[in-house]
Design a protein around this motif. Structure first.
Motif, PDB file in Angstrom:
ATOM      1  N   GLY A  80      -4.769  -4.399  18.495  1.00  0.00           N
ATOM      2  CA  GLY A  80      -3.337  -4.295  18.226  1.00  0.00           C
ATOM      3  C   GLY A  80      -3.004  -3.582  16.929  1.00  0.00           C
ATOM      4  O   GLY A  80      -1.892  -3.711  16.418  1.00  0.00           O
ATOM      5  N   LEU A  81      -3.943  -2.808  16.384  1.00  0.00           N
ATOM      6  CA  LEU A  81      -3.711  -2.085  15.135  1.00  0.00           C
ATOM      7  C   LEU A  81      -3.290  -0.639  15.378  1.00  0.00           C
ATOM      8  O   LEU A  81      -2.659  -0.021  14.524  1.00  0.00           O
ATOM      9  CB  LEU A  81      -4.960  -2.123  14.258  1.00  0.00           C
TER      10      LEU A  81
ATOM     11  N   ARG B 201      -1.063   6.198  16.819  1.00  0.00           N
ATOM     12  CA  ARG B 201      -0.269   5.803  15.659  1.00  0.00           C
ATOM     13  C   ARG B 201      -0.569   4.341  15.355  1.00  0.00           C
ATOM     14  O   ARG B 201      -1.013   3.605  16.232  1.00  0.00           O
ATOM     15  CB  ARG B 201       1.217   6.016  15.886  1.00  0.00           C
ATOM     16  N   LEU B 202      -0.334   3.977  14.119  1.00  0.00           N
ATOM     17  CA  LEU B 202      -0.525   2.577  13.745  1.00  0.00           C
ATOM     18  C   LEU B 202       0.618   1.739  14.289  1.00  0.00           C
ATOM     19  O   LEU B 202       1.768   2.180  14.318  1.00  0.00           O
ATOM     20  CB  LEU B 202      -0.586   2.430  12.224  1.00  0.00           C
ATOM     21  N   THR B 203       0.302   0.544  14.697  1.00  0.00           N
ATOM     22  CA  THR B 203       1.317  -0.421  15.091  1.00  0.00           C
ATOM     23  C   THR B 203       1.877  -1.055  13.816  1.00  0.00           C
ATOM     24  O   THR B 203       1.420  -0.750  12.698  1.00  0.00           O
ATOM     25  CB  THR B 203       0.708  -1.527  15.964  1.00  0.00           C
TER      26      THR B 203
ATOM     27  N   MET C 272       0.192  -0.895  10.150  1.00  0.00           N
ATOM     28  CA  MET C 272       0.900  -0.467   8.935  1.00  0.00           C
ATOM     29  C   MET C 272       0.932  -1.563   7.873  1.00  0.00           C
ATOM     30  O   MET C 272       1.008  -1.273   6.680  1.00  0.00           O
ATOM     31  CB  MET C 272       2.325  -0.019   9.266  1.00  0.00           C
ATOM     32  N   ALA C 273       0.847  -2.809   8.300  1.00  0.00           N
ATOM     33  CA  ALA C 273       0.836  -3.926   7.345  1.00  0.00           C
ATOM     34  C   ALA C 273      -0.428  -3.905   6.479  1.00  0.00           C
ATOM     35  O   ALA C 273      -0.481  -4.574   5.444  1.00  0.00           O
ATOM     36  CB  ALA C 273       0.956  -5.255   8.088  1.00  0.00           C
ATOM     37  N   LEU C 274      -1.417  -3.113   6.863  1.00  0.00           N
ATOM     38  CA  LEU C 274      -2.634  -2.967   6.053  1.00  0.00           C
ATOM     39  C   LEU C 274      -2.437  -2.032   4.859  1.00  0.00           C
ATOM     40  O   LEU C 274      -3.280  -1.976   3.975  1.00  0.00           O
ATOM     41  CB  LEU C 274      -3.776  -2.425   6.911  1.00  0.00           C
ATOM     42  N   LYS C 275      -1.334  -1.289   4.835  1.00  0.00           N
ATOM     43  CA  LYS C 275      -1.142  -0.284   3.786  1.00  0.00           C
ATOM     44  C   LYS C 275      -1.222  -0.862   2.370  1.00  0.00           C
ATOM     45  O   LYS C 275      -1.913  -0.292   1.518  1.00  0.00           O
ATOM     46  CB  LYS C 275       0.164   0.484   3.979  1.00  0.00           C
TER      47      LYS C 275
END
Length: 133
Positions: free
Chosen positions: A80-81, A97-99, A103-106
């Protein structure tokens, strides 16, 4: 001399104290099971600046084979990433694309970039601007 803290219910002590080492939390183990796999972090980092097609990702991650990129993208999508989108053709094109979860990993990637530039020899100034605060 600093007084050593007793272990908490979780068995964690102050870092650097004798006997302070404990097993990582399950969440940390899961994170490194994903990001610790060769190429996974690099693929996610390449997508942090925006979506890309397979060939663009292959160029953005030097040294990765097509097979490995395909495997990593499938795995990251399964977690789901990453989202895979098929663009109808002709020619038929696939983009990634990032989910929201990806994007929460940024913030973590930005923090790791800062740490690397400060503490790892040869990493200074070589990270993309997207990974700077």
């Amino acid at each position: 001399m600093a007084k050593q803290r007793e272990p908490s219910a979780e068995g964690v002590r102050d870092a650097g104290q004798p006997g302070g080492c404990s097993a990582p939390e399950i969440a940390v183990s899961h994170v490194f099971a994903v990001l610790g796999k060769r190429w996974s972090g690099m693929v996610l980092a390449a997508l942090m600046t925006g979506p890309g097609h397979f060939t663009e990702l292959r160029r953005a991650v030097p040294g990765i084979s097509e097979r490995m990129l395909s495997d990593r993208l499938a795995e990251l999508a399964g977690l789901g990433l990453v989202r895979r989108s098929v663009e109808e053709g002709p020619p038929l094109r696939v983009s990634y694309r990032l989910t929201e979860a990806g994007m929460a990993l940024k913030p973590a990637m930005v923090a790791l970039t800062s740490w690397a530039e400060e503490h790892l020899p040869g990493a200074e100034g070589k990270c993309p601007d997207a990974f700077r605060e």
